[in-house]
Design a protein around this motif. Structure first.
Motif, PDB file in Angstrom:
ATOM      1  N   THR A 209      83.777  47.244  51.521  1.00 34.02           N
ATOM      2  CA  THR A 209      84.376  45.985  51.040  1.00 34.02           C
ATOM      3  C   THR A 209      83.279  44.993  50.678  1.00 34.02           C
ATOM      4  O   THR A 209      82.369  44.737  51.491  1.00 34.02           O
ATOM      5  CB  THR A 209      85.292  45.372  52.111  1.00 34.02           C
ATOM      6  N   LEU A 210      83.366  44.454  49.466  1.00 36.75           N
ATOM      7  CA  LEU A 210      82.461  43.383  49.016  1.00 36.75           C
ATOM      8  C   LEU A 210      83.218  42.061  49.117  1.00 36.75           C
ATOM      9  O   LEU A 210      84.254  41.870  48.482  1.00 36.75           O
ATOM     10  CB  LEU A 210      82.016  43.624  47.571  1.00 36.75           C
ATOM     11  N   SER A 211      82.691  41.141  49.934  1.00 37.28           N
ATOM     12  CA  SER A 211      83.295  39.807  50.090  1.00 37.28           C
ATOM     13  C   SER A 211      82.438  38.796  49.335  1.00 37.28           C
ATOM     14  O   SER A 211      81.206  38.775  49.494  1.00 37.28           O
ATOM     15  CB  SER A 211      83.386  39.422  51.567  1.00 37.28           C
ATOM     16  N   ILE A 212      83.105  37.973  48.514  1.00 34.07           N
ATOM     17  CA  ILE A 212      82.406  36.936  47.740  1.00 34.07           C
ATOM     18  C   ILE A 212      82.950  35.581  48.173  1.00 34.07           C
ATOM     19  O   ILE A 212      84.158  35.324  48.086  1.00 34.07           O
ATOM     20  CB  ILE A 212      82.604  37.118  46.221  1.00 34.07           C
ATOM     21  N   LYS A 213      82.063  34.718  48.648  1.00 35.35           N
ATOM     22  CA  LYS A 213      82.467  33.387  49.088  1.00 35.35           C
ATOM     23  C   LYS A 213      82.350  32.395  47.933  1.00 35.35           C
ATOM     24  O   LYS A 213      81.396  32.445  47.158  1.00 35.35           O
ATOM     25  CB  LYS A 213      81.578  32.926  50.250  1.00 35.35           C
ATOM     26  N   SER A 214      83.321  31.491  47.865  1.00 35.52           N
ATOM     27  CA  SER A 214      83.294  30.385  46.886  1.00 35.52           C
ATOM     28  C   SER A 214      82.923  30.907  45.498  1.00 35.52           C
ATOM     29  O   SER A 214      81.848  30.633  44.964  1.00 35.52           O
ATOM     30  CB  SER A 214      82.307  29.298  47.311  1.00 35.52           C
ATOM     31  N   VAL A 215      83.830  31.650  44.931  1.00 32.56           N
ATOM     32  CA  VAL A 215      83.571  32.317  43.654  1.00 32.56           C
ATOM     33  C   VAL A 215      83.147  31.307  42.587  1.00 32.56           C
ATOM     34  O   VAL A 215      83.730  30.222  42.467  1.00 32.56           O
ATOM     35  CB  VAL A 215      84.828  33.081  43.192  1.00 32.56           C
ATOM     36  N   GLU A 216      82.118  31.670  41.836  1.00 26.15           N
ATOM     37  CA  GLU A 216      81.622  30.838  40.749  1.00 26.15           C
ATOM     38  C   GLU A 216      81.951  31.502  39.412  1.00 26.15           C
ATOM     39  O   GLU A 216      82.245  32.705  39.347  1.00 26.15           O
ATOM     40  CB  GLU A 216      80.108  30.653  40.878  1.00 26.15           C
ATOM     41  N   LEU A 217      81.842  30.691  38.357  1.00 29.74           N
ATOM     42  CA  LEU A 217      82.152  31.215  37.031  1.00 29.74           C
ATOM     43  C   LEU A 217      81.216  32.371  36.672  1.00 29.74           C
ATOM     44  O   LEU A 217      81.611  33.337  36.001  1.00 29.74           O
ATOM     45  CB  LEU A 217      82.042  30.092  35.992  1.00 29.74           C
ATOM     46  N   THR A 218      79.983  32.293  37.129  1.00 28.04           N
ATOM     47  CA  THR A 218      79.011  33.348  36.808  1.00 28.04           C
ATOM     48  C   THR A 218      79.297  34.652  37.543  1.00 28.04           C
ATOM     49  O   THR A 218      78.667  35.667  37.267  1.00 28.04           O
ATOM     50  CB  THR A 218      77.590  32.872  37.156  1.00 28.04           C
TER      51      THR A 218
ATOM     52  N   ALA B 241      89.155  52.686  38.629  1.00 33.52           N
ATOM     53  CA  ALA B 241      88.878  51.405  37.964  1.00 33.52           C
ATOM     54  C   ALA B 241      90.106  50.515  38.087  1.00 33.52           C
ATOM     55  O   ALA B 241      91.243  51.004  38.048  1.00 33.52           O
ATOM     56  CB  ALA B 241      88.518  51.621  36.497  1.00 33.52           C
ATOM     57  N   ASN B 242      89.878  49.200  38.249  1.00 32.93           N
ATOM     58  CA  ASN B 242      90.984  48.244  38.294  1.00 32.93           C
ATOM     59  C   ASN B 242      90.485  46.864  37.905  1.00 32.93           C
ATOM     60  O   ASN B 242      89.298  46.680  37.605  1.00 32.93           O
ATOM     61  CB  ASN B 242      91.638  48.239  39.688  1.00 32.93           C
ATOM     62  N   GLU B 243      91.376  45.890  37.920  1.00 31.34           N
ATOM     63  CA  GLU B 243      91.042  44.494  37.611  1.00 31.34           C
ATOM     64  C   GLU B 243      91.566  43.600  38.712  1.00 31.34           C
ATOM     65  O   GLU B 243      92.607  43.885  39.315  1.00 31.34           O
ATOM     66  CB  GLU B 243      91.645  44.065  36.267  1.00 31.34           C
ATOM     67  N   GLN B 244      90.825  42.494  38.956  1.00 30.89           N
ATOM     68  CA  GLN B 244      91.245  41.478  39.913  1.00 30.89           C
ATOM     69  C   GLN B 244      90.998  40.108  39.297  1.00 30.89           C
ATOM     70  O   GLN B 244      90.118  39.939  38.451  1.00 30.89           O
ATOM     71  CB  GLN B 244      90.436  41.574  41.228  1.00 30.89           C
ATOM     72  N   SER B 245      91.779  39.127  39.741  1.00 26.69           N
ATOM     73  CA  SER B 245      91.583  37.737  39.306  1.00 26.69           C
ATOM     74  C   SER B 245      91.413  36.854  40.532  1.00 26.69           C
ATOM     75  O   SER B 245      91.971  37.137  41.599  1.00 26.69           O
ATOM     76  CB  SER B 245      92.772  37.248  38.481  1.00 26.69           C
ATOM     77  N   CYS B 246      90.638  35.769  40.332  1.00 24.12           N
ATOM     78  CA  CYS B 246      90.380  34.836  41.432  1.00 24.12           C
ATOM     79  C   CYS B 246      90.201  33.444  40.866  1.00 24.12           C
ATOM     80  O   CYS B 246      89.598  33.270  39.794  1.00 24.12           O
ATOM     81  CB  CYS B 246      89.141  35.266  42.222  1.00 24.12           C
ATOM     82  N   VAL B 247      90.704  32.448  41.575  1.00 25.14           N
ATOM     83  CA  VAL B 247      90.497  31.053  41.171  1.00 25.14           C
ATOM     84  C   VAL B 247      89.108  30.619  41.610  1.00 25.14           C
ATOM     85  O   VAL B 247      88.707  30.868  42.751  1.00 25.14           O
ATOM     86  CB  VAL B 247      91.567  30.127  41.783  1.00 25.14           C
ATOM     87  N   ILE B 248      88.416  30.009  40.690  1.00 23.98           N
ATOM     88  CA  ILE B 248      87.040  29.592  40.978  1.00 23.98           C
ATOM     89  C   ILE B 248      87.009  28.703  42.217  1.00 23.98           C
ATOM     90  O   ILE B 248      87.899  27.883  42.449  1.00 23.98           O
ATOM     91  CB  ILE B 248      86.440  28.885  39.751  1.00 23.98           C
ATOM     92  N   GLY B 249      85.993  28.933  43.049  1.00 29.68           N
ATOM     93  CA  GLY B 249      85.832  28.149  44.267  1.00 29.68           C
ATOM     94  C   GLY B 249      86.465  28.794  45.486  1.00 29.68           C
ATOM     95  O   GLY B 249      86.164  28.410  46.619  1.00 29.68           O
ATOM     96  N   GLN B 250      87.369  29.763  45.268  1.00 28.02           N
ATOM     97  CA  GLN B 250      87.995  30.445  46.392  1.00 28.02           C
ATOM     98  C   GLN B 250      87.173  31.680  46.783  1.00 28.02           C
ATOM     99  O   GLN B 250      86.263  32.093  46.075  1.00 28.02           O
ATOM    100  CB  GLN B 250      89.425  30.850  46.030  1.00 28.02           C
TER     101      GLN B 250
ATOM    102  N   GLY C  67      89.348  19.132  39.001  1.00 29.85           N
ATOM    103  CA  GLY C  67      89.570  20.414  38.334  1.00 29.85           C
ATOM    104  C   GLY C  67      88.784  21.487  39.050  1.00 29.85           C
ATOM    105  O   GLY C  67      87.825  21.191  39.778  1.00 29.85           O
ATOM    106  N   THR C  68      89.215  22.727  38.871  1.00 32.65           N
ATOM    107  CA  THR C  68      88.501  23.864  39.471  1.00 32.65           C
ATOM    108  C   THR C  68      88.203  24.872  38.374  1.00 32.65           C
ATOM    109  O   THR C  68      89.124  25.357  37.722  1.00 32.65           O
ATOM    110  CB  THR C  68      89.341  24.528  40.572  1.00 32.65           C
ATOM    111  N   PRO C  69      86.914  25.168  38.120  1.00 32.95           N
ATOM    112  CA  PRO C  69      85.739  24.575  38.767  1.00 32.95           C
ATOM    113  C   PRO C  69      85.571  23.111  38.368  1.00 32.95           C
ATOM    114  O   PRO C  69      86.263  22.627  37.486  1.00 32.95           O
ATOM    115  CB  PRO C  69      84.581  25.427  38.236  1.00 32.95           C
ATOM    116  N   LYS C  70      84.628  22.440  39.040  1.00 36.18           N
ATOM    117  CA  LYS C  70      84.368  21.048  38.677  1.00 36.18           C
ATOM    118  C   LYS C  70      84.080  20.980  37.188  1.00 36.18           C
ATOM    119  O   LYS C  70      83.242  21.716  36.673  1.00 36.18           O
ATOM    120  CB  LYS C  70      83.183  20.498  39.467  1.00 36.18           C
ATOM    121  N   PRO C  71      84.772  20.113  36.489  1.00 35.75           N
ATOM    122  CA  PRO C  71      84.622  20.079  35.027  1.00 35.75           C
ATOM    123  C   PRO C  71      83.215  19.654  34.602  1.00 35.75           C
ATOM    124  O   PRO C  71      82.490  18.989  35.349  1.00 35.75           O
ATOM    125  CB  PRO C  71      85.662  19.037  34.584  1.00 35.75           C
ATOM    126  N   GLU C  72      82.876  20.053  33.391  1.00 37.08           N
ATOM    127  CA  GLU C  72      81.680  19.533  32.730  1.00 37.08           C
ATOM    128  C   GLU C  72      82.105  18.424  31.783  1.00 37.08           C
ATOM    129  O   GLU C  72      83.170  18.510  31.149  1.00 37.08           O
ATOM    130  CB  GLU C  72      80.964  20.635  31.956  1.00 37.08           C
TER     131      GLU C  72
END
Length: 585
Positions: free
Chosen positions: A197-206, A146-155, A261-266
């Motif tokens: 390997t799981l690749s996720i494009k353009s990470v979203e908040l969900t 088990a581990n943790e990762q962080s990513c900036v939304i949209g990347q 802003g990232t993600p695009k603000p509401e």
């Protein structure tokens, strides 16, 4: 059954347990006799559970078994890759009831292959085969599963786990315990060394959550989990709200700002402290494509209650901030939604003009009649409903002379003025306000005009009469400004024109006849000298002297004769003949 001397024993359907030697013994006091019958029972092979391929963990015992019903009990011979197997430390062959099994102790990779069981009871024979696979449970090749990762939304981001195992495990991915959604943003790749390997494009908040890689083979499974955290870039306002905006009542207004802003603000729009929810009249939009950063709120059919201080709260996972305030004021120059229309009203009734207006602030309404403000003194009454914009002017007991003309409705507020006009026509029967003179005189040969002033609406038609005979219309005229009907008599003569005149006026509401007018045509004085023949006369004393004139004219001329400036009396007047006679001078 026993019937008389007949003794019978019956088995309806024999079972293997019925097999044996049956002996019948009969005896009495004199002797004994017996008879034996041997019953042999057989049953065909009935395999109720076949051999099946079996997977066994390396070092564990692998068991192959089958279940067979038959009589006599069959003999089962086991083969491995066509080599017969015997009981040994490696292989253990057992029969329990009708279950025939082969146990392979401490299974290892050389034990992998095809096993065959030959089943034979002397009556029937068959064989079964199965494959034994020896494997190693999947294992996560990491210090911790088990581990943790962080990513900036949209990347883009990747999550990788390496697994070992025999046979090679198959890896599936789960998101929050559920199968991973299938879409273009998720892609899974594997390498020969067992890395998935799981690749996720353009990470979203969900996409925030727990991703599980589950490795499975025939002998077990293992899983590894990664918790993915999504971070963002705090919003920044690049173009703030304008300080003030003037909106027009009834039209639409749009307020906008730009923010990154990232993600695009509401964006949540506020008026004062109240949040503005989208509706049929309130439309909110934000950026829809790459590179867009404009947020707008549009209010349709702006009303006075839309005035106030507008602001926006901009938020994303990275933080939030507020815009400046935009002070919105609502105005509208006056306008007529429904214009007043021309009215035709009978004399003495009430005229009603209706209009619908708009404007903000509410316009001042002024009603005018023929350019002058219409007051209650003239019978005008004004009504106005500010909520609906309905305005009314009623004029009671309308009078043709007082009220007929142009009604003007004038609107005024701080942003402009507007006016509309409508005609007020009073329907009235003809009424002569200035009659024909009872008598009229003119000089023969000159023109004379007879005049009568008449009120009435619609405008009356005039028929002139001379001595009760209709006069041709070509000699008649109408002065609209004075409401005056005229009859022109050209070159009046006694014979052709002297007499009685009158006029009859008619419209849809009635008629009126003027008083008669007697026209007298005056003729000039006509003086004809009869004698003497010359202007100077010489006479002897005692001779007769006579002056004679014919005098004519209309009216009858007044005739005076003077001698050296002093009046002398005429000798005789007969008709037009005037005579002065001296018998002897």
């Amino acid at each position: 059954s026993v019937e008389g001397t007949r003794h019978v024993y019956t088995i309806a359907d024999v079972k293997p347990q019925d097999q044996g030697v049956y002996k019948l013994t009969a005896k009495n006091k004199t002797s004994a006799e017996e008879s034996t019958i041997t019953l042999n029972v057989t049953a065909p092979l009935d395999i109720t559970q076949s051999l099946i391929d079996t997977n066994v963990l390396l070092g564990q015992t692998g068991i192959l078994s089958l279940t067979c019903n038959a009589f006599p009990v069959p003999k089962v011979t086991w083969f491995f890759n066509d080599t017969e197997l015997k009981n040994s430390a490696k292989h253990k062959i057992e029969i329990k009831n009708n279950v025939f099994s082969l146990a392979i102790n401490k299974a290892d990779h050389p034990d992998v292959g095809t096993y065959r069981a030959v089943v034979d009871n002397g009556i029937d024979k068959t064989e079964q085969t199965a494959t034994l696979n020896v494997g190693v449970k999947p294992k996560v090749e990491a210090a911790k599963p088990a581990n943790e990762q962080s990513c900036v939304i949209g990347q883009d981001t990747q999550i990788s786990w390496k697994f070992s195992g025999i046979e090679k495990p198959e890896v599936t991915w789960l998101f929050n315990g559920q199968p991973l959604p299938t879409n273009d943003r998720f892609q899974i790749t594997e390498t020969e060394d067992g890395t998935s390997t799981l690749s996720i494009k353009s990470v979203e908040l969900t996409d925030k959550g727990v991703y599980t890689a589950k490795a499975t083979n025939a002998v077990g499974e293992a899983e590894a989990k990664t918790t993915l955290n999504i971070s963002g870039i705090k919003p920044v306002i690049t173009a703030d709200l304008e300080a003030a905006l003037q909106a027009t009542k009834g039209e639409s207004m749009t307020i906008k700002l730009t923010a990154t802003g990232t993600p695009k603000p509401e964006v949540v729009w506020m008026r004062g402290n109240d949040e503005l929810a989208p509706s049929d009249r309130v439309q909110v939009s934000g950026p829809t494509g790459e590179g867009e950063d404009t947020y707008t709120i549009t209010i349709l059919n702006v009303q006075p209650e839309d005035q106030g201080d507008y602001s926006a709260k901009i938020t994303n996972v990275g933080g939030s901030l507020k815009s400046k305030k935009c002070k919105v004021t609502v105005m509208k120059s006056p306008e007529f939604v429904t214009k007043p229309t021309a009215q035709e009203v009978k004399q003495g009734e009430t005229a009603l003009f209706e209009t619908k207006i708009d404007g903000y602030p509410t316009p001042k309404i002024t009603w005018l009649l023929n350019g002058k403000p219409l007051t209650a003194k003239e019978g005008g009454q004004v009504e106005f409903n500010a909520a609906t914009g309905d305005a009314k002017l009623s004029v009671a007991k309308v009078d043709l002379q007082q009220h007929s003309g142009i009604v003007t409705c004038r609107l005024e507020n701080a942003h402009g003025s507007q006016e509309e006009t409508a005609r007020l026509d009073i329907l009235a029967a003809p009424l002569i306000t200035t009659q024909l003179p009872k008598t009229e005189e003119t000089v023969s040969g000159k023109d004379v005009t007879l005049r009568v002033v008449v009120r009435g609406s619609p405008r009356p038609e005039a028929q002139w009469f001379y001595n009760d005979t209709p006069v041709a219309p070509e000699n008649t005229a109408y002065d609209e400004e004075k409401s005056e009907y005229q009859l022109l008599i050209k070159g009046a003569t006694v014979g052709a024109n002297e007499g009685t005149y009158r006029v009859v006026l008619k419209n849809d509401l009635g008629e009126s006849e003027s008083t008669p007018c007697t026209l007298t045509v005056l003729e000039p004085v006509k003086l004809t000298k009869i004698g003497p023949a010359t202007d100077a006369v010489d006479l002897k004393v005692g001779e007769a002297f006579e002056i004679s004139f014919d005098v004519d004219g209309k009216e009858a001329p007044k005739v005076q004769l003077t001698k050296d400036g002093k009046e002398v009396k005429l000798t005789s007047v007969e008709g037009t003949r005037h005579v002065y006679t001296i018998a002897d001078v």
